[in-house]
Design a protein around this motif. Sequence first.
Motif, PDB file in Angstrom:
ATOM      1  N   ALA A 268     -18.299  -6.947  31.894  1.00 56.68           N
ATOM      2  CA  ALA A 268     -19.202  -6.992  30.740  1.00 56.68           C
ATOM      3  C   ALA A 268     -18.764  -8.050  29.738  1.00 56.68           C
ATOM      4  CB  ALA A 268     -19.267  -5.621  30.076  1.00 56.68           C
TER       5      ALA A 268
ATOM      6  N   ARG B  78     -28.445 -11.822  32.180  1.00 54.79           N
ATOM      7  CA  ARG B  78     -27.337 -10.879  32.290  1.00 54.79           C
ATOM      8  C   ARG B  78     -27.595  -9.956  33.483  1.00 54.79           C
ATOM      9  NH1 ARG B  78     -28.593 -10.753  26.640  1.00 54.79           N
ATOM     10  NH2 ARG B  78     -26.841 -11.278  25.260  1.00 54.79           N
TER      11      ARG B  78
ATOM     12  N   GLU C 159     -21.105 -11.417  28.756  1.00 52.25           N
ATOM     13  CA  GLU C 159     -21.475 -11.734  27.367  1.00 52.25           C
ATOM     14  C   GLU C 159     -20.971 -13.109  26.966  1.00 52.25           C
ATOM     15  OE1 GLU C 159     -23.672 -10.061  25.496  1.00 52.25           O
ATOM     16  OE2 GLU C 159     -23.865  -8.969  27.389  1.00 52.25           O
TER      17      GLU C 159
ATOM     18  N   SER D 260     -26.803  -3.258  29.730  1.00 57.05           N
ATOM     19  CA  SER D 260     -27.133  -4.183  30.823  1.00 57.05           C
ATOM     20  C   SER D 260     -28.400  -3.796  31.568  1.00 57.05           C
ATOM     21  CB  SER D 260     -25.974  -4.230  31.823  1.00 57.05           C
ATOM     22  OG  SER D 260     -25.955  -3.062  32.636  1.00 57.05           O
TER      23      SER D 260
END
Length: 380
Positions: free
Chosen positions: A243, A258, A247, A315
């Motif tokens: 994660a 993403r 980002e 997400s």
Amino acid sequence: MLAIMTAYVCPRCQVHAPATALTWCCPECRGPWDLEFTSAPVPLASLASRVNSLWRYEEALPLATEIPHVTLGEGRTPLVPLVPLSSSGTGAVSAKLDFLMPTLSFKDRGAVMLAELARRLEPRSVIADSSGNAGTAVAAYCARAGLDCAVYVPDGTSPKKLEQIRAHGARTVVVPGDREATARAARAAADEPGVFYASHVYNPHFLHGTKTYVYELWEELGGRLPDTLVLPVGNGTLLLGAALAVEELYGHGLVDHRPALVAVQAEAVSPLAAAFHAGADELPAPAAARPTLAEGIAIPNPPRAAQILRAVRASGGTFLTVTEDRIRAAQLDLARRGLYVEPTGVACWAAVRAAPERPGTTVVPLCGAGAKTGLAPSAP
């Protein structure tokens, strides 16, 4: 300009501490630290000529401003197809072979960061707690760095993993009880003066190491990311690292989307999956510590539970669980494809095999080598 290390911060209390301190947790809530850290964009075109380890992503890593670093040449593991893309644009699955790391598990990605930090801090001793793979990785990288190391392990840890830890020169402290009892014993020892707690859960440098898993995918796929990342979750260190990387890459304009993060737990110990599907933001209570073949992700009360749940929801991903029978079947299936992976390391493939096909491309990690544990025993 390279990114630099700044300070620890508690995500719950906003308490700060210098990242050069041996303080392993927030003094207010005893929770894990995050790292106040700003990465710089990694220039894709320059990577071909860089060092062949995860330190190649120096703009994205804390501790990268001083060289040489502790390293065993970790990273850059192969990405191999398991299922081709169908004519309808669904079902393409590839596996990233992180069981080919120097200590045969993905935990090397974070352990190298902890060992590098400890080398600079020069503690009296390094301690870690683990059900096997993280302890092995910390032991190996401490050996490489010339650091005294002790690893706390639960009673019943695989003899092969204990042998590997001891071979690297680390002392093993076998704790009666389960993984949680082991963590409590290690945390008590970590409060002693001059001790560096090389915790893959509490120290955020570990997460900044595991995020290189996604940076490698981005590099290998020519500046793109898959549509879905399926990741095993116990303490969530690989998922939270992924994660972070997503980002950073998206924030720097280096990817245009993403990926969905799909988290996998063993059905026998799945507190996060239950909380996610109940719509909870945190664990309402620790899960029962039931036996499972996927011992590496059997964590009843992960300290970063709220962060994991938040990352998966943000997400657009979900949680999946796998039964013991599906774990056994997935391990045999991969072995017949030439990939010998330990039971914990096949959990994501077990989940993908049982779930409906997802659109686009999916990547699963194969996290630990089968030589560490052998084949899962057949059901009685």
